[in-house]
Design an enzyme around this catalytic site. Structure first.
Site, PDB file in Angstrom:
ATOM      1  N   LYS A 121       0.829  -1.212   0.000  1.00 22.79           N
ATOM      2  CA  LYS A 121       0.000   0.000   0.000  1.00 22.79           C
ATOM      3  C   LYS A 121       0.863   1.261   0.000  1.00 22.79           C
ATOM      4  O   LYS A 121       0.604   2.206  -0.756  1.00 22.79           O
ATOM      5  CB  LYS A 121      -0.942   0.001   1.215  1.00 22.79           C
ATOM      6  CG  LYS A 121      -2.082   0.976   1.027  1.00 22.79           C
ATOM      7  CD  LYS A 121      -2.801   1.274   2.303  1.00 22.79           C
ATOM      8  CE  LYS A 121      -2.049   2.322   3.076  1.00 22.79           C
ATOM      9  NZ  LYS A 121      -2.544   2.585   4.411  1.00 22.79           N
ATOM     10  N   ASP A 139      -6.670   1.282   0.874  1.00 23.68           N
ATOM     11  CA  ASP A 139      -6.675   1.339   2.339  1.00 23.68           C
ATOM     12  C   ASP A 139      -8.068   0.928   2.813  1.00 23.68           C
ATOM     13  O   ASP A 139      -8.912   0.524   2.018  1.00 23.68           O
ATOM     14  CB  ASP A 139      -6.286   2.741   2.836  1.00 23.68           C
ATOM     15  CG  ASP A 139      -7.359   3.765   2.513  1.00 23.68           C
ATOM     16  OD1 ASP A 139      -8.327   3.433   1.783  1.00 23.68           O
ATOM     17  OD2 ASP A 139      -7.247   4.905   2.994  1.00 23.68           O
TER      18      ASP A 139
END
Ligand code: SF4
Length: 214
Positions: A121, A139
Site C-alpha cells: 500500500k 486502504d
C-alpha cells in the site's frame, strides 16, 4: 447495472465536480511523502501532519535521516501509533536509500517494497501520488467504499480489490480515483453509518440500491 457502468458513473460524477483530489498528508518532495505515508499506517493524516514538519526539518534528506538513531527519531514521532517500529523503519529505509539508491526515492514497486517498513500500500501511494504512475493504493476506506458501491467484485482483501479496480479504471485516472474513494469513505461513506441520504453517487451504488429494495 454492470461494474463498468458503476465505475463510469462514479468517475463521471467526480470529474464533473472539477476538483483535483489531493492527499491530505503534507509533503514537499518524494522523500517527505514516503516518510509521511510510512508514518500514516494505522494513524490519521492529521496526527501525522502534526509531527512531520519538525521531523523533516531535523532530517530533511535520506542522508540526514540515515545518520539518526531510532531513539532520536522516536523523540519526534512518539505521539503517533507504533512509534518504536516506525522509528526503526525510517532509519532503515533512509540507510537503504543512501546505500542502494543513491539517496533518491525509487519509483518502481520492487525497489520501493525492498525498503524496510514499505509494503504494497505504501509503495502504491508513493507511485501514484509521488510519481503520477497508475497505481491503486487500497486502504480501509477504498476497500469498504469499493465493496459497497459494487465496483470490486466483492473482493475479499485489499489485493483483490486493487486488481479489480486497476483492471477497470483508466490508468490515467487511478491515482485520482484512489483519492476520490478515500475521501468519500472518510467523509460520506463512513464505516458505521454511511451518509447515503447526502451521497451524490447513490444512483450507482449497489448497497444503496439493495437497501432501498428492502
Ligand atoms: S450510497 Fe451510501 S453506501 Fe453507497 S457510496 Fe453513498 S454513502 Fe456509501
Amino acid at each position: 447495472m454492470t461494474t463498468g457502468e458503476r465505475i463510469a458513473g462514479v468517475i463521471g460524477y467526480f470529474l464533473s465536480k472539477g476538483v483535483k483530489p489531493e492527499s491530505e498528508l503534507k509533503y514537499s518532495d518524494q522523500f517527505s511523502l514516503l516518510v509521511a505515508v510510512m508514518l500514516s499506517a494505522q494513524c490519521t493524516d492529521k496526527r501525522v501532519n502534526m509531527v512531520t514538519p519538525a521531523l523533516l526539518k531535523a532530517y530533511p534528506t535520506p542522508e540526514a535521516m540515515s545518520k539518526a538513531s531510532a531513539n532520536e527519531i522516536l523523540h519526534f514521532i512518539g505521539s503517533i501509533s507504533y512509534p518504536n517500529a516506525k522509528s526503526e523503519h525510517l532509519v532503515g529505509m533512509s540507510k537503504m536509500l543512501v546505500e542502494r539508491f543513491g539517496g533518491i526515492v525509487p519509483g518502481d514497486r520492487d525497489s520501493l517494497e525492498s525498503l524496510p517498513g514499505v509494503g504494497r500500500k505504501t509503495a502504491n501511494v508513493v507511485m501514484a501520488v509521488g510519481f503520477g504512475l497508475p497505481a491503486m493504493p487500497v486502504d480501509t476506506h477504498v476497500f469498504r467504499v469499493s465493496n459497497r458501491i459494487g465496483i470490486s467484485n466483492n473482493a475479499r482483501n485489499p489485493l483483490q480489490c486493487e486488481k479489480v479496480l486497476m483492471a477497470n479504471i483508466p490508468p490515467e485516472l487511478c491515482a485520482d480515483m484512489h483519492h476520490w474513494l478515500l475521501l468519500h469513505g472518510r467523509y460520506v461513506c463512513t464505516a458505521r453509518t454511511p451518509k447515503c441520504e447526502k451521497c451524490d453517487i447513490k444512483s450507482y451504488c449497489k448497497y444503496h440500491g439493495k437497501k432501498n429494495k428492502q
